[in-house]
Design a protein around this motif. Sequence first.
Motif, PDB file in Angstrom:
ATOM      1  N   PHE A  77      22.219   0.066  -7.752  1.00 21.56           N
ATOM      2  CA  PHE A  77      21.428  -1.071  -8.211  1.00 21.56           C
ATOM      3  C   PHE A  77      20.305  -0.597  -9.135  1.00 21.56           C
ATOM      4  N   ALA A  78      20.010  -1.413 -10.117  1.00 25.80           N
ATOM      5  CA  ALA A  78      18.923  -1.084 -11.045  1.00 25.80           C
ATOM      6  C   ALA A  78      17.577  -1.322 -10.374  1.00 25.80           C
ATOM      7  N   PRO A  79      16.558  -0.515 -10.704  1.00 26.51           N
ATOM      8  CA  PRO A  79      15.230  -0.687 -10.078  1.00 26.51           C
ATOM      9  C   PRO A  79      14.539  -1.977 -10.493  1.00 26.51           C
ATOM     10  N   THR A  80      15.050  -2.645 -11.514  1.00 25.24           N
ATOM     11  CA  THR A  80      14.420  -3.884 -11.986  1.00 25.24           C
ATOM     12  C   THR A  80      14.895  -5.119 -11.218  1.00 25.24           C
ATOM     13  N   VAL A  81      15.903  -4.973 -10.362  1.00 20.23           N
ATOM     14  CA  VAL A  81      16.442  -6.122  -9.627  1.00 20.23           C
ATOM     15  C   VAL A  81      15.417  -6.603  -8.600  1.00 20.23           C
ATOM     16  N   THR A  82      15.203  -7.910  -8.541  1.00 21.91           N
ATOM     17  CA  THR A  82      14.278  -8.491  -7.572  1.00 21.91           C
ATOM     18  C   THR A  82      15.062  -9.309  -6.546  1.00 21.91           C
ATOM     19  N   ILE A  83      14.347  -9.748  -5.517  1.00 22.02           N
ATOM     20  CA  ILE A  83      14.986 -10.511  -4.444  1.00 22.02           C
ATOM     21  C   ILE A  83      15.524 -11.854  -4.942  1.00 22.02           C
ATOM     22  N   ASN A  84      15.000 -12.340  -6.077  1.00 26.05           N
ATOM     23  CA  ASN A  84      15.434 -13.625  -6.623  1.00 26.05           C
ATOM     24  C   ASN A  84      16.656 -13.504  -7.538  1.00 26.05           C
ATOM     25  N   ASP A  85      17.077 -12.277  -7.861  1.00 24.10           N
ATOM     26  CA  ASP A  85      18.216 -12.076  -8.765  1.00 24.10           C
ATOM     27  C   ASP A  85      19.533 -12.122  -7.975  1.00 24.10           C
ATOM     28  N   THR A  86      19.798 -13.257  -7.386  1.00 19.56           N
ATOM     29  CA  THR A  86      20.943 -13.367  -6.472  1.00 19.56           C
ATOM     30  C   THR A  86      22.280 -13.180  -7.195  1.00 19.56           C
ATOM     31  N   ASP A  87      22.386 -13.694  -8.436  1.00 19.77           N
ATOM     32  CA  ASP A  87      23.645 -13.563  -9.175  1.00 19.77           C
ATOM     33  C   ASP A  87      23.910 -12.100  -9.544  1.00 19.77           C
ATOM     34  N   ILE A  88      22.880 -11.389  -9.948  1.00 23.63           N
ATOM     35  CA  ILE A  88      23.041  -9.971 -10.295  1.00 23.63           C
ATOM     36  C   ILE A  88      23.462  -9.173  -9.065  1.00 23.63           C
ATOM     37  N   ILE A  89      22.831  -9.465  -7.953  1.00 21.92           N
ATOM     38  CA  ILE A  89      23.170  -8.759  -6.702  1.00 21.92           C
ATOM     39  C   ILE A  89      24.618  -9.058  -6.309  1.00 21.92           C
ATOM     40  N   LYS A  90      25.009 -10.308  -6.391  1.00 20.87           N
ATOM     41  CA  LYS A  90      26.369 -10.696  -6.022  1.00 20.87           C
ATOM     42  C   LYS A  90      27.403 -10.014  -6.913  1.00 20.87           C
ATOM     43  N   ASP A  91      27.164  -9.998  -8.216  1.00 20.07           N
ATOM     44  CA  ASP A  91      28.102  -9.390  -9.163  1.00 20.07           C
ATOM     45  C   ASP A  91      28.221  -7.885  -8.914  1.00 20.07           C
ATOM     46  N   HIS A  92      27.099  -7.251  -8.639  1.00 20.26           N
ATOM     47  CA  HIS A  92      27.131  -5.798  -8.399  1.00 20.26           C
ATOM     48  C   HIS A  92      27.907  -5.481  -7.116  1.00 20.26           C
ATOM     49  N   LEU A  93      27.724  -6.299  -6.099  1.00 26.57           N
ATOM     50  CA  LEU A  93      28.452  -6.088  -4.845  1.00 26.57           C
ATOM     51  C   LEU A  93      29.955  -6.288  -5.043  1.00 26.57           C
ATOM     52  N   GLU A  94      30.337  -7.248  -5.870  1.00 28.11           N
ATOM     53  CA  GLU A  94      31.751  -7.462  -6.156  1.00 28.11           C
ATOM     54  C   GLU A  94      32.340  -6.263  -6.895  1.00 28.11           C
ATOM     55  N   MET A  95      31.573  -5.693  -7.801  1.00 29.09           N
ATOM     56  CA  MET A  95      32.024  -4.509  -8.508  1.00 29.09           C
ATOM     57  C   MET A  95      32.196  -3.337  -7.548  1.00 29.09           C
ATOM     58  N   LEU A  96      31.270  -3.163  -6.623  1.00 32.01           N
ATOM     59  CA  LEU A  96      31.364  -2.086  -5.630  1.00 32.01           C
ATOM     60  C   LEU A  96      32.580  -2.286  -4.728  1.00 32.01           C
ATOM     61  N   THR A  97      32.871  -3.534  -4.380  1.00 32.71           N
ATOM     62  CA  THR A  97      34.031  -3.823  -3.533  1.00 32.71           C
ATOM     63  C   THR A  97      35.324  -3.388  -4.208  1.00 32.71           C
ATOM     64  N   LYS A  98      35.414  -3.545  -5.505  1.00 30.98           N
ATOM     65  CA  LYS A  98      36.597  -3.123  -6.257  1.00 30.98           C
ATOM     66  C   LYS A  98      36.656  -1.601  -6.403  1.00 30.98           C
ATOM     67  N   ASP A  99      35.498  -0.971  -6.552  1.00 30.38           N
ATOM     68  CA  ASP A  99      35.457   0.467  -6.852  1.00 30.38           C
ATOM     69  C   ASP A  99      35.624   1.341  -5.615  1.00 30.38           C
ATOM     70  N   LEU A 116       0.821  -1.216   0.000  1.00 27.12           N
ATOM     71  CA  LEU A 116       0.000   0.000   0.000  1.00 27.12           C
ATOM     72  C   LEU A 116       0.851   1.260   0.000  1.00 27.12           C
ATOM     73  N   TYR A 117       1.950   1.253   0.747  1.00 23.92           N
ATOM     74  CA  TYR A 117       2.739   2.479   0.923  1.00 23.92           C
ATOM     75  C   TYR A 117       4.100   2.454   0.226  1.00 23.92           C
ATOM     76  N   GLU A 118       4.572   1.269  -0.170  1.00 24.96           N
ATOM     77  CA  GLU A 118       5.910   1.168  -0.762  1.00 24.96           C
ATOM     78  C   GLU A 118       5.837   0.478  -2.132  1.00 24.96           C
ATOM     79  N   ARG A 119       5.029   0.992  -3.023  1.00 24.76           N
ATOM     80  CA  ARG A 119       4.800   0.323  -4.299  1.00 24.76           C
ATOM     81  C   ARG A 119       5.968   0.475  -5.275  1.00 24.76           C
ATOM     82  N   LYS A 120       6.692   1.591  -5.193  1.00 23.14           N
ATOM     83  CA  LYS A 120       7.810   1.808  -6.113  1.00 23.14           C
ATOM     84  C   LYS A 120       9.023   0.965  -5.693  1.00 23.14           C
TER      85      LYS A 120
END
Length: 465
Positions: free
Chosen positions: A283-305, A264-268
Amino acid sequence: MTIMIVCKFCIIFRMIGVQKKKGVPKWVAVLAILALVSVATVLQTYSSLRIFRSISSPHLYHERLIRRQTNDTRNITSAARNAIVTPGFIRKVLEINSREQEIPSEKNIFTHASEKSTTKYSISFDEPTSTHKKIPKQKVTHIGFLKVHKAGSTTMQNIFFRFGLKHNLTFVLPERGHYFMTTKSAMPVTPGHHRDILACHSKYSRGLFGSVLPEDTVNIGIIREPFDRMISAAYYYRDVWRSPMLIDVPRLNFIHNLVNRPDLYERKPFTKTKNAMGQDFGFAPTVTINDTDIIKDHLEMLTKDFKLVLLMEKFDESLILMKRTLNWDLSDIIYFTSNSHAHQPVILNPTELDKFKSTCFLDYAVFEKFNKTFHEKLSAEGLHFMEEVEHFKSVLELVKDYCDIQGARRERKPLNIVESDWNEPFKITQNDCYYMQMKELPFVDFLKRRHREANILNDLEINKY
């Protein structure tokens, strides 16, 4: 002393000998002399032991000195009660004392540079530690700071702004507002010049940061425990910014309503109270809780940057870690807390907490990753790290006391922070207090005017040739 006592006893013996004629037995006189000699020997031995004890136990001298200093101190503030004073610092004070022929006083250590100041600060004597001063290294001046919402980032921004002013650096500033979103939105720099520091609100991407900052830029971020961050954001954006979405949430059980009714209050995908850290970290707004590989890869990129991601819950420790990482001085990280907003404590039951973690899954992914790396970096700093943190806290209290008082007087002499194992001597002035307490928007506007003036001067310099 023994010879003198024996001589006296001889005189007594002769007197007794004279009295013998009157009937005093000789054996009584002999016993009296032996008794007196025994008493004299015991007294002399006791006196020698006292002298030996005072010489062989120098800590007793320090105890008496500290007691004498403590008795002389009446107006001790909590600011420096736990200040760490190193052996070199003590030697410096004692040298001053030897020249001035007086007992070291607290005023020689931490004091306002004001003749009328009566405030005194106490010190504590610690065991000698290895020197922490190193060969001076060049300070890092190319910095990309990711300003994460409601995670102490406004206070951090103020630190970076003041550092840039102090070293005459150029900032990444948006032409309009205070959000930097695209390369074209940045205020231009004249040919031959570059920008040094990005500290305005932005969303991280390699391309965006790389387009406005030099290649050797060091990226710094900050995180906060997601639920605490959400509570702070919810109250702040409802009560201060009057966010329509948050105003519509019933005030009774306000936070529980947000947690229990995200549909009701957090639709976006991203809001000020939902995955805001995930959004700031790119993170992209299209990422869902099931996209574990995308989340992991993005976190690895952030760790390097990111060279360092600070933790709001350990803010002072974070700043000392940043100081060491950037080769900065203690004077570069002095701060006042900015943009804080009080709110009522909230406790979630286990079901609500699980639901909130599912809703803010990106925030928890970011927090868990960088909370772990932060504590790993902290552990690698060694035993003396916390000594520097405690010293830093003591200096912060002195600065706060000074800046709180300085507003009551038109002109006030600087606050002198003397040299220690952790810092070179430096001063805090009224101007420092002013900039430390400047709000974000006025500070950004001030830097924009400075930026335009610098561009005009640079253009004039170029046109001369």
